[in-house]
Design a protein around this motif. Structure first.
Motif, short mmCIF file in Angstrom:
data_model
loop_
_atom_site.label_atom_id
_atom_site.label_comp_id
_atom_site.label_asym_id
_atom_site.label_seq_id
_atom_site.Cartn_x
_atom_site.Cartn_y
_atom_site.Cartn_z
N LEU A 113 -2.98 -11.91 2.38
CA LEU A 113 -3.01 -13.36 2.64
C LEU A 113 -1.70 -14.03 2.22
O LEU A 113 -1.19 -14.90 2.93
CB LEU A 113 -4.20 -14.01 1.93
N MET A 114 -1.12 -13.63 1.11
CA MET A 114 0.16 -14.23 0.70
C MET A 114 1.27 -13.87 1.68
O MET A 114 2.08 -14.72 2.04
CB MET A 114 0.54 -13.79 -0.73
N ASP A 115 1.31 -12.60 2.11
CA ASP A 115 2.34 -12.20 3.08
C ASP A 115 2.17 -12.99 4.38
O ASP A 115 3.15 -13.44 4.98
CB ASP A 115 2.25 -10.70 3.37
N TYR A 116 0.94 -13.19 4.78
CA TYR A 116 0.64 -13.95 5.99
C TYR A 116 1.03 -15.43 5.81
O TYR A 116 1.64 -16.03 6.69
CB TYR A 116 -0.85 -13.81 6.27
N LEU A 117 0.68 -15.98 4.65
CA LEU A 117 1.02 -17.39 4.38
C LEU A 117 2.52 -17.63 4.44
O LEU A 117 2.98 -18.65 4.97
CB LEU A 117 0.51 -17.81 3.00
N LYS A 118 3.29 -16.71 3.87
CA LYS A 118 4.75 -16.89 3.81
C LYS A 118 5.40 -16.89 5.19
O LYS A 118 6.48 -17.45 5.35
CB LYS A 118 5.39 -15.78 2.96
N THR A 119 4.75 -16.28 6.17
CA THR A 119 5.39 -16.17 7.48
C THR A 119 4.70 -16.96 8.58
O THR A 119 5.35 -17.35 9.55
CB THR A 119 5.45 -14.69 7.93
N ALA A 133 20.31 -31.21 -1.07
CA ALA A 133 19.04 -30.85 -0.43
C ALA A 133 19.30 -29.92 0.75
O ALA A 133 20.31 -30.04 1.44
CB ALA A 133 18.31 -32.10 0.04
N ARG A 134 18.34 -29.00 0.98
CA ARG A 134 18.43 -28.10 2.13
C ARG A 134 17.03 -27.67 2.53
O ARG A 134 16.15 -27.50 1.69
CB ARG A 134 19.28 -26.88 1.84
N TRP A 135 16.82 -27.53 3.84
CA TRP A 135 15.57 -26.98 4.34
C TRP A 135 15.57 -25.48 4.08
O TRP A 135 16.60 -24.82 4.25
CB TRP A 135 15.42 -27.26 5.83
N VAL A 136 14.44 -24.94 3.70
CA VAL A 136 14.33 -23.52 3.39
C VAL A 136 14.06 -22.76 4.68
O VAL A 136 13.09 -23.05 5.39
CB VAL A 136 13.21 -23.25 2.37
N ASP A 137 14.91 -21.79 4.98
CA ASP A 137 14.76 -20.96 6.17
C ASP A 137 13.83 -19.79 5.88
O ASP A 137 13.65 -19.38 4.73
CB ASP A 137 16.12 -20.39 6.60
N ALA A 138 13.27 -19.23 6.93
CA ALA A 138 12.47 -18.01 6.81
C ALA A 138 13.36 -16.89 6.29
O ALA A 138 14.57 -16.87 6.55
CB ALA A 138 11.88 -17.65 8.17
N ARG A 139 12.76 -15.97 5.57
CA ARG A 139 13.51 -14.84 5.00
C ARG A 139 13.08 -13.54 5.67
O ARG A 139 11.90 -13.32 5.93
CB ARG A 139 13.26 -14.74 3.50
N ALA A 141 12.91 -10.71 4.30
CA ALA A 141 12.01 -9.98 3.39
C ALA A 141 10.55 -10.38 3.62
O ALA A 141 9.65 -9.54 3.51
CB ALA A 141 12.40 -10.24 1.94
N ASP A 142 10.30 -11.64 3.94
CA ASP A 142 8.93 -12.08 4.22
C ASP A 142 8.43 -11.49 5.53
O ASP A 142 7.27 -11.07 5.63
CB ASP A 142 8.85 -13.61 4.24
N ASP A 143 9.29 -11.46 6.55
CA ASP A 143 8.92 -10.84 7.82
C ASP A 143 8.62 -9.35 7.61
O ASP A 143 7.66 -8.81 8.15
CB ASP A 143 10.02 -11.00 8.86
N ALA A 144 9.45 -8.67 6.80
CA ALA A 144 9.25 -7.25 6.53
C ALA A 144 7.93 -7.01 5.79
O ALA A 144 7.23 -6.03 6.07
CB ALA A 144 10.42 -6.70 5.71
N ALA A 145 7.58 -7.90 4.87
CA ALA A 145 6.32 -7.75 4.15
C ALA A 145 5.14 -7.82 5.11
O ALA A 145 4.17 -7.07 4.98
CB ALA A 145 6.20 -8.83 3.07
N LEU A 146 5.21 -8.69 6.10
CA LEU A 146 4.11 -8.80 7.06
C LEU A 146 4.05 -7.58 7.97
O LEU A 146 2.97 -7.11 8.33
CB LEU A 146 4.27 -10.08 7.89
#
Length: 165
Positions: A113-119, A133-139, A141-146
């Motif tokens: 669920l956490m891996d899914y939530l992150k992506t 300030a900066r918008w946080v981009d997808a990582r 590592a999160d895609d790889a975890a999913l």
């Protein structure tokens, strides 16, 4: 009355009360696994984190994630509480709770669920720090975890050329 599986809110949550509510839903619970995410602090880290979401869409996406966890793992229940709005270092951001008869399924489903939530969950994060300030981009590592769950996500590649085979 059954407690909601998904809540998006500005106010903080209580880990003990949330765990008790999940546990009370089924007398066969032998394990509850949890993940509690907080805002990192420190002199070079985030001073303020702003979280935004798309009401209705976000809850539906997380409900679908919980349904997917039920289909994959032998779990009894799950709850996700996610905060939005301005958050400061050490504030709670997200709580994922999963109950099952045995620990292994609870741990796996919680991590899934956490891996899914992150992506996949439609949240937008803006970090305020020493450099502004900066918008946080997808990582990646999160895609790889999913991907280790057999699910594809290329969020980190949005707007970037696809890798060459």
């Amino acid at each position: 009355m059954t407690a909601a599986r998904v809540r998006i809110q500005t106010q903080d949550f209580d880990l003990k009360l949330e765990t008790q509510a999940l546990h009370a839903q089924d007398g066969g619970v032998g394990a509850v696994a949890s993940f509690l995410g907080t805002v990192r602090g420190g002199p070079h880290d985030v001073q303020l984190l702003e979280l935004e979401h798309y009401p209705g869409m976000t809850e539906a996406a997380i409900e679908a994630m919980i349904d997917a966890a039920h289909a994959r793992f032998d779990i009894l229940g799950a709850r996700v509480v996610h905060r939005v709005g301005p958050l400061r270092p050490t504030d709670n951001i997200v709580l994922v709770l999963v109950s099952s008869r045995h620990r292994h399924a609870a741990f796996q489903a919680c991590e899934f669920l956490m891996d899914y939530l992150k992506t996949q969950a439609p949240f937008w994060k803006k970090e305020h720090g020493p450099e502004g300030a900066r918008w946080v981009d997808a990582r990646e590592a999160d895609d790889a975890a999913l991907r280790r769950w057999g699910l594809a996500s290329d969020n980190a590649r949005v707007g970037q050329p696809a890798p060459q085979a």
